[in-house]
Design an enzyme around this catalytic site. Structure first.
Site, PDB file in Angstrom:
ATOM      1  N   HIS A 186      -7.561 -12.954   0.284  1.00 43.09           N
ATOM      2  CA  HIS A 186      -7.119 -12.457   1.586  1.00 43.09           C
ATOM      3  C   HIS A 186      -7.140 -13.549   2.647  1.00 43.09           C
ATOM      4  O   HIS A 186      -6.419 -13.473   3.643  1.00 43.09           O
ATOM      5  CB  HIS A 186      -7.993 -11.284   2.018  1.00 43.09           C
ATOM      6  CG  HIS A 186      -7.210 -10.137   2.591  1.00 43.09           C
ATOM      7  ND1 HIS A 186      -6.296  -9.408   1.855  1.00 43.09           N
ATOM      8  CD2 HIS A 186      -7.184  -9.613   3.842  1.00 43.09           C
ATOM      9  CE1 HIS A 186      -5.755  -8.476   2.620  1.00 43.09           C
ATOM     10  NE2 HIS A 186      -6.267  -8.581   3.824  1.00 43.09           N
ATOM     11  N   HIS A 222       2.296  -4.349   7.699  1.00 41.59           N
ATOM     12  CA  HIS A 222       1.402  -3.514   8.511  1.00 41.59           C
ATOM     13  C   HIS A 222       2.184  -2.360   9.123  1.00 41.59           C
ATOM     14  O   HIS A 222       3.250  -2.568   9.709  1.00 41.59           O
ATOM     15  CB  HIS A 222       0.787  -4.339   9.654  1.00 41.59           C
ATOM     16  CG  HIS A 222      -0.247  -5.310   9.198  1.00 41.59           C
ATOM     17  ND1 HIS A 222      -0.625  -6.412   9.941  1.00 41.59           N
ATOM     18  CD2 HIS A 222      -1.006  -5.350   8.070  1.00 41.59           C
ATOM     19  CE1 HIS A 222      -1.556  -7.081   9.299  1.00 41.59           C
ATOM     20  NE2 HIS A 222      -1.801  -6.463   8.163  1.00 41.59           N
ATOM     21  N   ARG A 250      -3.800 -14.956   3.065  1.00 36.35           N
ATOM     22  CA  ARG A 250      -2.943 -14.040   3.835  1.00 36.35           C
ATOM     23  C   ARG A 250      -3.230 -14.181   5.339  1.00 36.35           C
ATOM     24  O   ARG A 250      -2.311 -14.255   6.151  1.00 36.35           O
ATOM     25  CB  ARG A 250      -3.205 -12.616   3.353  1.00 36.35           C
ATOM     26  CG  ARG A 250      -2.436 -11.515   4.086  1.00 36.35           C
ATOM     27  CD  ARG A 250      -2.679 -10.202   3.336  1.00 36.35           C
ATOM     28  NE  ARG A 250      -2.400  -9.010   4.101  1.00 36.35           N
ATOM     29  CZ  ARG A 250      -1.204  -8.432   4.202  1.00 36.35           C
ATOM     30  NH1 ARG A 250      -0.163  -8.969   3.586  1.00 36.35           N
ATOM     31  NH2 ARG A 250      -1.040  -7.328   4.900  1.00 36.35           N
ATOM     32  N   LYS A 254       0.831  -1.198   0.000  1.00 34.23           N
ATOM     33  CA  LYS A 254       0.000   0.000   0.000  1.00 34.23           C
ATOM     34  C   LYS A 254       0.870   1.254   0.000  1.00 34.23           C
ATOM     35  O   LYS A 254       1.890   1.303   0.673  1.00 34.23           O
ATOM     36  CB  LYS A 254      -0.909   0.008   1.230  1.00 34.23           C
ATOM     37  CG  LYS A 254      -2.023  -1.051   1.181  1.00 34.23           C
ATOM     38  CD  LYS A 254      -2.934  -0.926   2.382  1.00 34.23           C
ATOM     39  CE  LYS A 254      -4.098  -1.904   2.289  1.00 34.23           C
ATOM     40  NZ  LYS A 254      -5.001  -1.782   3.457  1.00 34.23           N
TER      41      LYS A 254
END
Length: 298
Positions: free
Chosen positions: A244, A270, A247, A172
C-alpha cells in the site's frame, strides 16, 4: 430472530445490494461475531431484535480495554451498520448504537517513499532469477498505476489494453475502472510476459492471470508483502513499507507535481473525494507555490 439468521441476512445484503467484496463482508461480520461471542460468554439472553443499548455499551466498554481508538471506532461503525440494516428492514424500531459516540481519532497520514527510495527498492531485485523480472514488473505496476495489492494479484492478461495506454482494474466490490499505464511499466510487463511467463507451466484456471508463482498459480497477498519486506531489508531502509505504500506514494507524487485531485480519485478508485484528500499533506512551501502560481489575485 436468531443471531445467525440476522447475520446471514446482513451478509447477503452487503453482497447483493451494496456489492461489497468477500473480504469486506468478512470484516463487517467479524464485529457481529464478537458481539455474539460476548453475549454467549456472559450468558446474556437477547436477540438481535431485543438487545438493548445498555448491553451494547457494556460490550463496547469491555472491548475497548484491548483496542486502540481506531479499532474501537471501526467496531462501533460496523455494529451501527448492522443495526441500521435491521431498522431498514423493519426488524427493529431503533438502532441501539444511536447515542454511542466513536472515540475521536486523528487522520493518520500514510507513509510514503521518495522517488529515490522506490528506485533503490526496485534496483535491489535480483534479475538473474526468473522471479526477478516478475517482481520488477509487479512493483512497477503497483507504483506506476497506484493499485491495491488485491488488484495487482487479480490482474488479468485480458485486462491489459497497452495500445490504448490503459489497464482495466477490478477494485473493491468488483467495481471496475480504467487506469492509465506509462510506457516504462508496459515495457517491464512485456519483458516478464515474453521472457518468463511464457516459459512457466501454468495450472488450469490461471491461464489469464498475469502474475504467477513458480507453480503456475496466482500469487497471494502475503507473498507480495514478503517480497517487498525482503527488498526493504536488503537496502537497509528504515521505513515500514507495504504494497500500500507504493499506492500512497503514487498518489502523493502526482499531487506534488500538481495533478488534479479529482483525477487522482478516479485512478485510485475512491468513491469519495474525502478519502483522496488524505494525500493533501504536502509541506507549506509547496502549497505556497500552488497559490502563487494559480490564484487569480497573485
Amino acid at each position: 430472530m436468531k443471531w445467525q439468521n440476522a447475520l446471514k441476512d446482513y451478509q447477503l445484503y452487503l453482497k447483493i445490494e451494496r456489492g461489497l467484496s468477500q473480504n469486506s463482508i468478512d470484516n463487517y461480520s467479524l464485529d457481529i461475531k464478537k458481539l455474539i461471542a460476548y453475549m454467549e460468554e456472559n450468558a446474556i439472553n437477547a436477540s438481535a431484535i431485543t438487545i438493548s443499548s445498555d448491553i451494547i455499551q457494556q460490550f463496547i466498554y469491555t472491548s475497548a480495554k484491548s483496542l486502540n481508538a481506531r479499532s474501537q471506532s471501526r467496531l462501533i461503525s460496523g455494529l451501527k451498520s448492522f443495526f441500521n440494516y435491521l431498522v431498514f428492514e423493519d426488524y427493529r424500531k431503533d438502532n441501539p448504537l444511536e447515542l454511542v459516540e466513536s472515540p475521536k481519532i486523528g487522520r493518520k497520514l500514510p507513509d510514503i517513499l521518495t522517488e529515490e527510495e522506490i528506485d533503490q527498492i526496485i534496483s535491489a531485485i535480483d534479475l538473474s532469477k526468473p522471479e526477478g523480472e516478475r517482481n520488477r514488473a509487479m512493483l512497477e505496476t503497483l507504483y506506476g498505476c497506484g493499485l491495491r495489492v488485491s488488484e495487482l494479484i487479480n490482474l488479468k492478461l485480458s485486462d491489459l489494453f497497452f495500445e490504448e495506454g490503459f489497464i482495466k482494474v477490478t477494485g473493491k466490490g468488483d467495481k471496475q475502472r480504467f487506469v492509465p499505464i506509462v510506457a516504462t511499466t508496459i515495457k517491464y510487463i512485456n519483458i516478464y510476459k515474453n521472457e518468463v511467463r511464457n516459459k512457466t507451466s501454468i495450472q488450469s484456471g490461471y491461464e489469464d492471470t498475469l502474475f504467477l508463482n513458480r507453480r503456475g498459480k496466482q500469487l497471494t497477498r502475503a507473498m507480495i508483502f514478503t517480497i517487498i519486506k525482503q527488498l526493504v531489508e536488503k537496502i537497509g531502509l528504515k521505513k515500514n513499507v507495504s504494497p500500500h505504500t507504493f499506492r500512497h506514494s503514487f498518489a502523493t507524487h502526482l499531487l506534488e507535481n500538481n495533478a488534479d485531485l479529482r483525477a487522482i480519485q478516479l485512478m485510485l478508485g475512491h468513491e469519495s473525494i474525502t478519502t483522496t484528500e488524505i494525500y493533501v499533506h504536502l509541506d507549506k512551501s509547496h502549497l505556497t507555490d500552488v497559490v502563487e502560481k494559480y490564484h487569480p489575485r497573485n
